[in-house]
Design a protein around this motif. Structure first.
Motif, mmCIF file in Angstrom:
data_model
loop_
_atom_site.group_PDB
_atom_site.id
_atom_site.type_symbol
_atom_site.label_atom_id
_atom_site.label_comp_id
_atom_site.label_asym_id
_atom_site.label_seq_id
_atom_site.Cartn_x
_atom_site.Cartn_y
_atom_site.Cartn_z
ATOM 1 N N GLY A 188 -1.082 -9.296 3.878
ATOM 2 C CA GLY A 188 -1.763 -9.673 3.467
ATOM 3 C C GLY A 188 -2.440 -7.337 2.484
ATOM 4 O O GLY A 188 -2.343 -7.432 3.649
ATOM 5 N N VAL A 189 -2.815 -6.932 1.119
ATOM 6 C CA VAL A 189 -3.024 -5.518 1.593
ATOM 7 C C VAL A 189 -4.056 -5.634 0.494
ATOM 8 O O VAL A 189 -3.915 -6.294 -0.638
ATOM 9 C CB VAL A 189 -1.867 -4.805 0.981
ATOM 10 N N GLN A 190 -5.187 -5.108 0.814
ATOM 11 C CA GLN A 190 -6.447 -5.045 0.086
ATOM 12 C C GLN A 190 -6.726 -3.445 -0.083
ATOM 13 O O GLN A 190 -6.709 -2.574 0.933
ATOM 14 C CB GLN A 190 -7.921 -5.299 1.165
ATOM 15 N N LYS A 191 -7.125 -3.412 -1.640
ATOM 16 C CA LYS A 191 -6.638 -1.443 -1.450
ATOM 17 C C LYS A 191 -8.030 -1.356 -2.724
ATOM 18 O O LYS A 191 -7.561 -2.214 -3.128
ATOM 19 C CB LYS A 191 -5.555 -1.602 -2.632
#
Ligand SMILES: Cc1cc2nc3c(=O)[nH]c(=O)nc-3n(C[C@H](O)[C@H](O)[C@H](O)COP(=O)(O)OP(=O)(O)OC[C@H]3O[C@@H](n4cnc5c(N)ncnc54)[C@H](O)[C@@H]3O)c2cc1C
Lengths: 321, 247
Positions: A188-191
């Motif tokens: 997962g990537v949370q920008k």
């Protein structure tokens, strides 16, 4: 013999810190009478030949999309392999999240001495040999570190060497390389959307405990928006959960060196100063005339942030039109 | 699970940084030493939390330093950890430390190696990556969260402008940053108990000297602050625009 620069990118875009690393590598190549070449792993949506404008003579790309998800172990193996093939004398990374993951591994693979967080071009003609100036004691001092090995690895601190664009094109070659199977899987990537990353920001507006609570942070964010800057905070502000941890700057937080740092309601404790004192211009707004931060500032206003900051925001808006 | 936590001695964060011998060496006179904050607050405390959740966990601490670091190791042991190992050599650069740690790590066959994100003196942040490469294991640097799920490490790490969640099987090395654990203090009972814990001293392996700090300098002092009256914010804006030219 050449200088090899690792081009870091995200979402198809080359990072600003990578452009700085290229300019730095190109200047070093000039000093050493050699060429600057770069390596790009994975997919980018930019004109690689155009990077010649920053001083590169060649760009080597391995465009396999598998590289975009590859872990540092796999990437480092590829970079070290290419550095070996090109007989690179110096390998340069941006001192960012990827740089810190890759550079130490590449250095081990190449049996190269590493200098992390360089802030200036290496001295190549000193008696001591090849030395690089870097940050030590979390920004409270600098060291000149000599690299004894024939191959050298350097990571470059953000905002310490400007990306310089002139004319020129680079040759682009495709490498038929593929990464090893990654042991690490990205799940997962949370920008944080629309925000300028703190380490790349040229302007940073920072708030401390003097703002009394998270509900007052619009003071900070409004000013940051007008200036297209990033927001930061002092440690207790992050510790108390007023702001997220990744905004905490200082000796035990992120170390930054923007062109402009505006400190609002921050006392200027030594641990805070360490992380921000390389900022080119520092503005301090504090109601206490004795606040230690004023000693480290270029401009200061003694006053209540709740009155001063909105007026400053309006004044800047007026200039920007 | 067997965990190795690397800890380093660091000057107190309020220590005045000065240099001696014509600016070629750090002046240690009067400096108080602490456990490097990243090692203590995040790596060690997270290891202790994991042990609290799974009591059969074994925690070893390791430091590469001369006997001056024993008090630091005792301080760390007072927080937790079963025993400590000290590799008896003054650290010179990241590679020397990583090489010594690699020898210890190979010996102990650890599932998880935790380090701080960097030391607050040399700020290289390079030991984790070098050590992982020497051991040929994955490394996730600058992690802010670590949990163990289904026999794997689930890690959140900082990236520019956000964070990323990653999953990896053991053995793995993780360098720890803020968020990883909640700072705690050692109680007096633990400080006393730590006195009887073992600090095993091992002799160093031979390592080439790849880099050396040849001189130091302090940042140039600011030339003086220009004060602007409250109410004159337009003047400050003008100065920033026209004099400092920052926007
Ligand atoms: C090991 C260690 C590591 C640390 N690392 C860091 C670090 O990385 N970063 C960091 O920031 N700190 C760090 N600290 C903490 C540091 O020592 C200070 O406690 C902290 O920086 C203080 O934060 P502050 O300035 O926001 O709060 P305070 O010190 O409480 O200062 C608040 C300031 O706001 C001013 N103020 C109050 N009201 C107003 C108003 N209405 N208008 C204008 N001004 C106002 C006050 O005059 C005061 O100067 C560390 C401490 C230790 C022990």
């Amino acid at each position: 013999m050449s200088i090899l620069i690792y081009i870091d990118h995200a979402d198809g875009q080359i990072k600003k810190s990578a452009l700085e690393a290229i300019s730095y590598g190109a200047a070093l190549a000039k000093n050493l009478n050699t060429t600057a070449e770069a390596i790009v792993l994975g997919k980018v949506n930019e004109d690689l030949a155009g990077l010649g404008a920053y001083g590169l003579s060649a760009v080597h790309q391995a465009a396999d999309e598998a590289f975009d998800k590859a872990d540092a172990q796999a990437l480092a193996k590829t970079v070290a392999g290419v550095a070996g093939t090109l007989s690179a004398e110096v390998v340069i990374f941006a001192a960012n999240a990827n740089g810190i993951a890759l550079a130490p591994r590449v250095a081990v693979r190449l049996k190269a001495g590493l200098v992390s967080s360089a802030v200036a071009l290496p001295d190549t003609h000193t008696e001591a040999g090849f030395t690089v100036k870097k940050v030590v004691f979390s920004g409270k001092a600098f060291a000149h570190v000599k690299i004894n090995t024939p191959v050298k690895v350097i990571t470059l601190t953000g905002n310490s060497y400007p990306a310089q664009k002139a004319a020129g094109t680079a040759t682009v070659s495709q490498l038929d390389l593929h990464p090893d199977l990654s042991k690490v899987t990205i799940t997962g990537v949370q920008k944080v959307e629309g925000e300028v990353p703190l380490t790349e920001a040229e302007i940073v507006v920072s708030g401390g405990r003097g703002l009394k609570g998270p509900e007052n942070w619009n003071l900070i964010t409004d000013l940051a928006h007008v200036l297209h800057g990033a927001v930061a905070c002092s440690r207790p502000v992050a510790d108390d959960g007023w702001r997220p941890h990744h905004e905490h700057v200082g000796q035990t937080g992120i170390q930054i060196a923007p062109n402009l740092y505006i400190a609002i309601g921050i006392s200027g404790a030594i641990q805070h100063l360490g992380g921000v004192n390389r900022s080119k211009t520092i503005v301090v707004i504090n109601k206490d005339p004795e606040a230690p931060f004023f000693k480290a500032a270029d401009y200061g206003i003694i006053g209540d942030a709740f009155e001063v900051v909105p007026r400053l925001t309006e004044a800047i808006k007026a200039i920007k039109g | 699970m067997k965990i190795l936590v690397a800890v380093s001695k660091a000057p107190d964060t309020t220590a005045k940084i000065t240099f001696k011998d014509n600016n070629t060496a750090f002046n240690e006179d009067g400096v108080q030493w602490i456990v490097n904050p990243y090692d203590e607050w995040y790596a060690l405390v997270r290891a202790i939390e994991l042990k609290e959740a799974a009591p059969d966990t074994i925690i070893h601490l390791v430091s590469v330093d001369d006997s001056g670091a024993d008090v630091i190791l005792r301080k760390a042991l007072a927080l937790g950890g079963d025993e400590a190992i000290r590799v008896n050599i003054k650290p010179t650069d990241s590679f020397s430390v990583a090489s010594q740690l690699a020898a210890v790590a190979r010996e102990g066959a650890y599932d998880l190696i935790l380090t701080g994100k960097e030391t607050i003196d040399f700020n290289d942040g390079a030991v984790p990556g070098m050590l992982a490469e020497l051991l040929d294991i994955p490394c996730i640097p600058v992690a802010t969260k670590l949990t163990v799920e289904n026999g794997k490490a689930v890690v959140v790490k900082e990236i520019e402008g956000g964070e990323q969640t990653e999953e990896v099987a053991f053995p793995v090395l993780i360098s720890c940053a803020k968020g990883m654990a909640k700072q705690r203090m050692a109680g007096i009972r633990n400080v006393i108990a730590a006195r009887s814990k073992t600090i095993k001293v091992v002799e160093p392996v031979a390592v080439d000297r790849l880099t050396e700090a040849v001189s130091f300098e302090l940042p140039a002092a600011k030339t003086g602050v220009k004060m602007i009256e409250a109410g004159q914010e337009a003047e400050l804006a003008r100065l920033l625009h026209e004099e400092a030219k920052v926007f």
